[in-house]
Design a protein around this motif. Structure first.
Motif, PDB file in Angstrom:
ATOM      1  N   ARG A 128       0.818  -1.235   0.069  1.00  0.00           N
ATOM      2  CA  ARG A 128       0.007  -0.045  -0.129  1.00  0.00           C
ATOM      3  C   ARG A 128       0.864   1.220   0.035  1.00  0.00           C
ATOM      4  O   ARG A 128       0.400   2.113  -0.708  1.00  0.00           O
ATOM      5  CB  ARG A 128      -0.886   0.091   1.072  1.00  0.00           C
ATOM      6  N   GLU A 129       1.926   1.142   0.804  1.00  0.00           N
ATOM      7  CA  GLU A 129       2.778   2.302   0.759  1.00  0.00           C
ATOM      8  C   GLU A 129       3.363   2.595  -0.531  1.00  0.00           C
ATOM      9  O   GLU A 129       3.609   3.590  -1.128  1.00  0.00           O
ATOM     10  CB  GLU A 129       3.866   2.146   1.904  1.00  0.00           C
ATOM     11  N   SER A 130       3.865   1.527  -1.328  1.00  0.00           N
ATOM     12  CA  SER A 130       4.594   1.907  -2.450  1.00  0.00           C
ATOM     13  C   SER A 130       3.549   1.971  -3.506  1.00  0.00           C
ATOM     14  O   SER A 130       3.709   3.039  -4.377  1.00  0.00           O
ATOM     15  CB  SER A 130       5.179   0.322  -2.883  1.00  0.00           C
ATOM     16  N   GLU A 131       2.120   1.792  -3.277  1.00  0.00           N
ATOM     17  CA  GLU A 131       1.152   2.196  -4.267  1.00  0.00           C
ATOM     18  C   GLU A 131       0.938   3.680  -4.255  1.00  0.00           C
ATOM     19  O   GLU A 131       0.797   4.465  -4.997  1.00  0.00           O
ATOM     20  CB  GLU A 131      -0.167   1.321  -4.199  1.00  0.00           C
ATOM     21  N   ARG A 132       0.779   4.163  -2.907  1.00  0.00           N
ATOM     22  CA  ARG A 132       0.904   5.700  -2.426  1.00  0.00           C
ATOM     23  C   ARG A 132       1.865   6.205  -2.992  1.00  0.00           C
ATOM     24  O   ARG A 132       1.634   7.463  -3.612  1.00  0.00           O
ATOM     25  CB  ARG A 132       0.562   5.751  -1.166  1.00  0.00           C
ATOM     26  N   LYS A 133       3.066   5.907  -2.987  1.00  0.00           N
ATOM     27  CA  LYS A 133       4.281   6.573  -3.332  1.00  0.00           C
ATOM     28  C   LYS A 133       4.128   6.685  -4.854  1.00  0.00           C
ATOM     29  O   LYS A 133       4.394   7.814  -5.379  1.00  0.00           O
ATOM     30  CB  LYS A 133       5.616   5.954  -2.872  1.00  0.00           C
ATOM     31  N   GLU A 134       3.630   5.631  -5.731  1.00  0.00           N
ATOM     32  CA  GLU A 134       3.733   5.645  -7.115  1.00  0.00           C
ATOM     33  C   GLU A 134       2.692   6.553  -7.409  1.00  0.00           C
ATOM     34  O   GLU A 134       2.842   7.308  -8.519  1.00  0.00           O
ATOM     35  CB  GLU A 134       3.372   4.066  -7.378  1.00  0.00           C
ATOM     36  N   ARG A 135       1.420   6.831  -6.774  1.00  0.00           N
ATOM     37  CA  ARG A 135       0.519   7.673  -7.122  1.00  0.00           C
ATOM     38  C   ARG A 135       0.843   8.904  -6.955  1.00  0.00           C
ATOM     39  O   ARG A 135       0.752   9.821  -7.740  1.00  0.00           O
ATOM     40  CB  ARG A 135      -0.940   7.269  -6.370  1.00  0.00           C
ATOM     41  N   GLU A 136       1.488   9.304  -5.742  1.00  0.00           N
ATOM     42  CA  GLU A 136       2.090  10.609  -5.633  1.00  0.00           C
ATOM     43  C   GLU A 136       3.200  10.970  -6.714  1.00  0.00           C
ATOM     44  O   GLU A 136       3.164  12.018  -7.353  1.00  0.00           O
ATOM     45  CB  GLU A 136       2.807  10.546  -4.245  1.00  0.00           C
ATOM     46  N   ARG A 137       3.967   9.927  -7.165  1.00  0.00           N
ATOM     47  CA  ARG A 137       5.034  10.366  -8.237  1.00  0.00           C
ATOM     48  C   ARG A 137       4.172  10.678  -9.424  1.00  0.00           C
ATOM     49  O   ARG A 137       4.538  11.580 -10.152  1.00  0.00           O
ATOM     50  CB  ARG A 137       5.846   9.182  -8.494  1.00  0.00           C
TER      51      ARG A 137
ATOM     52  N   ARG B 178       1.158  11.721  -9.772  1.00  0.00           N
ATOM     53  CA  ARG B 178       0.529  13.150  -9.680  1.00  0.00           C
ATOM     54  C   ARG B 178       1.523  14.162 -10.077  1.00  0.00           C
ATOM     55  O   ARG B 178       1.210  15.304 -10.577  1.00  0.00           O
ATOM     56  CB  ARG B 178      -0.240  13.320  -8.394  1.00  0.00           C
ATOM     57  N   ARG B 179       2.493  14.128  -9.147  1.00  0.00           N
ATOM     58  CA  ARG B 179       3.591  15.280  -9.324  1.00  0.00           C
ATOM     59  C   ARG B 179       4.124  15.157 -10.937  1.00  0.00           C
ATOM     60  O   ARG B 179       4.374  16.488 -11.375  1.00  0.00           O
ATOM     61  CB  ARG B 179       4.775  14.868  -8.499  1.00  0.00           C
TER      62      ARG B 179
END
Length: 260
Positions: free
Chosen positions: A168-177, A179-180
């Motif tokens: 879940r943390e990796s998915e969240r970071k991937e979504r944040e990247r 979005r940026r």
């Protein structure tokens, strides 16, 4: 008259038929025999070829074309060979007396089903149920094994939860990247649009300035050239202005002088 003495004799011309049920001694001997898989596969291939020959005889009697006969025989052969060789039926009446390995395989499968039903192991020994020390050791071993399995289960669940959390943390970071990255692309597009608009404005201004300069130059005299100035051309002597008064006669001249 002498009477003939009758006594039993052995018929040497008698051939024992192979298709007979297995006797009790054969069943007992087959219990300790491990089945040979190669022999079972060979028996299966032999049965397949027998079925193919029967089909060929039937088709030849019907006077079918040879190519069609070969095609149907090959199709039946592949269909029968595709079945697993270890699919053995445990019904003993389907086996013949000489099929020792098939009987052993069926018996092995039957014993395995019985062991699974009664929850017995292959290393079971008779009389172990009455040995109290052995049963106590087995009980302690079962308790220790159960505790070990419980610890392993808890550890496995903890690892699973940790792995899911990391996912879940990796998915969240991937979504944040992502979005940026999208925001950066939008900013770059906006800056490019502003830059092109400013360049278009500056180009229009420069064109208007150059146009106004060209118009002003066409209306005003040409500018002087910088550098060495050329001297003006020499002026020619101007003749004295001609007297436009009418010519006088000598008498009129004397009269004019006398008036002065």
């Amino acid at each position: 008259m002498n009477q003939l003495i009758k006594y039993p004799q052995k018929n040497l011309a008698y051939i024992k038929p192979r298709q007979q049920e297995s006797t009790y001694k054969e069943q007992i001997s087959a219990r300790g025999r491990s089945p040979d898989r190669s022999i079972l596969e060979h028996d299966q291939k032999r049965k397949v070829e027998i079925a193919v020959l029967e089909l060929r005889d039937d088709l030849e009697e019907k006077e079918v074309n040879e190519d069609e006969i070969e095609e149907k025989c090959e199709e039946l052969r592949q269909q029968l060979l595709s079945k697993p060789a270890h699919s053995i039926n445990t019904k003993k009446q389907q086996f013949q007396g000489h099929e020792r390995h098939a009987i052993a395989a069926a018996k092995q499968l039957e014993m395995q089903r019985i062991n699974d039903a009664f929850n017995t192991h292959s290393n079971y020994k008779e009389g172990e149920a009455f040995d109290r020390d052995l049963q106590e050791r087995k009980r302690l071993d079962r308790i220790e094994r159960r505790e070990h399995n419980e610890v392993m289960r808890i550890e496995s669940e903890r690892r699973d939860r940790e792995g899911k959390r990391m996912d879940r943390e990796s998915e969240r970071k991937e979504r944040e990247r992502a979005r940026r990255r999208v925001e950066r692309e939008l900013d770059e597009r906006e800056e490019d649009r502003y830059r092109r608009r400013d360049s278009a404005r500056s180009l229009s201004r420069s064109l208007s300035r150059s146009l106004s300069r060209s118009l002003s130059r066409s209306r005003s005299p040409p500018p002087r050239r910088r550098g060495r100035e050329t001297p003006p051309p020499p002026m020619s002597p101007t003749p004295p202005p001609a007297d436009k008064s009418p010519s006088l006669s000598p008498y009129s001249k004397r009269a004019a002088l006398s008036r002065r």
